[in-house]
Design a protein around this motif. Structure first.
Motif, PDB file in Angstrom:
ATOM      1  N   HIS A   1      -4.407   3.870   1.268  1.00 13.35           N
ATOM      2  CA  HIS A   1      -2.421   4.065   1.682  1.00 13.35           C
ATOM      3  C   HIS A   1      -2.181   3.833   2.990  1.00 13.35           C
ATOM      4  CE1 HIS A   1      -1.265   6.636  -1.748  1.00 13.35           C
ATOM      5  NE2 HIS A   1      -2.546   7.157  -1.525  1.00 13.35           N
ATOM      6  N   TRP A   2      -2.346   2.269   3.303  1.00 13.76           N
ATOM      7  CA  TRP A   2      -2.119   1.635   4.714  1.00 13.76           C
ATOM      8  C   TRP A   2      -1.225   0.899   5.037  1.00 13.76           C
ATOM      9  CZ3 TRP A   2      -6.481  -1.719   2.933  1.00 13.76           C
ATOM     10  CH2 TRP A   2      -8.035  -1.236   2.874  1.00 13.76           C
ATOM     11  N   ASP A   3      -0.125   1.586   4.974  1.00 11.68           N
ATOM     12  CA  ASP A   3       0.817   1.977   5.317  1.00 11.68           C
ATOM     13  C   ASP A   3       1.968   2.586   5.804  1.00 11.68           C
ATOM     14  OD1 ASP A   3       1.064   3.883   3.231  1.00 11.68           O
ATOM     15  OD2 ASP A   3       3.053   3.082   2.280  1.00 11.68           O
ATOM     16  N   ARG A   4       1.688   3.820   6.735  1.00 14.19           N
ATOM     17  CA  ARG A   4       1.402   5.324   7.284  1.00 14.19           C
ATOM     18  C   ARG A   4       1.740   4.771   8.829  1.00 14.19           C
ATOM     19  NH1 ARG A   4      -0.498   9.543   2.705  1.00 14.19           N
ATOM     20  NH2 ARG A   4       0.695   8.405   0.950  1.00 14.19           N
ATOM     21  N   ASP A   5      -0.330   4.526   9.373  1.00 12.25           N
ATOM     22  CA  ASP A   5      -0.426   4.434  10.897  1.00 12.25           C
ATOM     23  C   ASP A   5      -0.975   3.642  10.277  1.00 12.25           C
ATOM     24  OD1 ASP A   5       0.330   7.545  11.131  1.00 12.25           O
ATOM     25  OD2 ASP A   5      -1.185   7.977   9.144  1.00 12.25           O
TER      26      ASP A   5
ATOM     27  N   ASP B   1       0.279  -2.133   4.419  1.00 16.96           N
ATOM     28  CA  ASP B   1       1.484  -3.194   5.806  1.00 16.96           C
ATOM     29  C   ASP B   1       0.798  -3.901   6.541  1.00 16.96           C
ATOM     30  OD1 ASP B   1       3.126  -4.135   6.977  1.00 16.96           O
ATOM     31  OD2 ASP B   1       4.140  -1.859   7.261  1.00 16.96           O
TER      32      ASP B   1
ATOM     33  N   SER C   1       7.590  -9.072   5.918  1.00 19.40           N
ATOM     34  CA  SER C   1       8.476  -7.522   6.427  1.00 19.40           C
ATOM     35  C   SER C   1       9.137  -8.812   7.338  1.00 19.40           C
ATOM     36  CB  SER C   1       7.221  -7.383   7.381  1.00 19.40           C
ATOM     37  OG  SER C   1       6.579  -8.494   8.545  1.00 19.40           O
TER      38      SER C   1
ATOM     39  N   ASP D   1      -1.265   1.040  -0.924  1.00 14.29           N
ATOM     40  CA  ASP D   1       0.068   0.447  -0.588  1.00 14.29           C
ATOM     41  C   ASP D   1      -0.365   0.479   0.654  1.00 14.29           C
ATOM     42  OD1 ASP D   1       2.040   1.527  -2.752  1.00 14.29           O
ATOM     43  OD2 ASP D   1       1.399   3.704  -1.363  1.00 14.29           O
TER      44      ASP D   1
ATOM     45  N   TRP E   1      -4.227   1.109  10.930  1.00 13.77           N
ATOM     46  CA  TRP E   1      -5.457   0.925  10.922  1.00 13.77           C
ATOM     47  C   TRP E   1      -6.271  -0.370  10.373  1.00 13.77           C
ATOM     48  CZ3 TRP E   1      -5.995  -2.618   6.406  1.00 13.77           C
ATOM     49  CH2 TRP E   1      -4.496  -3.659   6.192  1.00 13.77           C
TER      50      TRP E   1
ATOM     51  N   LEU F   1       0.931  -3.125  10.460  1.00 20.88           N
ATOM     52  CA  LEU F   1       0.343  -1.943  10.904  1.00 20.88           C
ATOM     53  C   LEU F   1      -1.226  -2.258  11.126  1.00 20.88           C
ATOM     54  CD1 LEU F   1       2.179   0.792   8.877  1.00 20.88           C
ATOM     55  CD2 LEU F   1       2.499  -0.007  11.234  1.00 20.88           C
TER      56      LEU F   1
END
Length: 216
Positions: free
Chosen positions: A106-110, A129, A216, A127, A112, A132
């Motif tokens: 889950h590299w779509d929250r904070d 992004d 994006s 996931d 990285w 980020l």
């Protein structure tokens, strides 16, 4: 170390092929595969995820009960191909390599750290992004390979991006374009690839998969 990995890759692929051709595929197996595909589809739609997970469990259970050795063969072939591909694409070995039965990214929250990494799994949900990401090197390679995978990837203009994606059964969606069915491939390179200081190559390969790529 490289010779040992190369031998392991050949051994796994060979043993997997022997097991594969020693098994028959009957009607029950086809039904199980249909359950798996429908399960992935329902989960991706997001409207009836509970039914989707039930279908995945039922399909997996039918295959395990009817063709345990076939499942083992598929896993061994996939893992062997993974080792062979890692040796070819990342020969220096200065990268992170992971193998898991079930993996979730889950590299779509904070923010990285972006660095070269190769991941193999039987079941994976990712996931990612790129907007980020914080690149550690000028050029990085990310590899995701496995049996069943669900990936949402958001591409950023901050990087020169090259994508190679393959799904045997399932779909690949890139912007408005969608390929569904069997043997789906995608190759794409961002228009600004050569001009960018930071580049990333993303390689995705699944037997059964649902890949959604967006700008994006």
């Amino acid at each position: 170390m490289d010779k040992r990995k190369s031998f392991l890759a050949i051994l796994l692929i060979g043993f997997g092929i022997l097991l594969f051709f020693g098994q028959g595929i009957n009607f029950l197996t086809l039904v199980a595969l249909l359950f798996l595909i429908l399960g992935v589809y329902k989960i991706r739609q997001g409207e009836d995820t509970r039914t989707g997970y039930v279908l995945l469990v039922v399909g997996s259970g039918l295959i395990l009960l009817e063709h345990l050795m076939l499942v083992v063969a598929i896993v061994l072939i996939s893992l062997g191909l993974f080792y062979a591909k890692v040796k070819k694409m990342l020969p220096r070995g200065d990268h992170i390599q992971k193998q898991n039965f079930i993996a979730g990214v889950h590299w779509d929250r904070d923010p990285w750290n972006l660095r070269s990494i190769s991941m193999w799994h039987v079941f994976g949900e990712h996931d990612i992004d790129l907007s980020l990401a914080i690149a550690e090197e000028r050029e990085n390679i990310i590899m995701f390979q496995g049996v069943v995978g669900d990936m949402d990837l958001v591409i950023s203009d901050d990087y020169g991006v090259e994508i190679e994606a393959f799904v045997m059964f399932g779909q690949i969606e890139f912007g408005p374009d969608k390929e569904t069915g069997m043997v789906n491939r995608l190759y794409w390179r961002s228009p600004n690839y050569e001009a960018q200081d930071k580049k990333v190559k993303i390689m995705i390969s699944y037997l059964v998969g649902d890949i959604d790529i967006r700008l994006s």
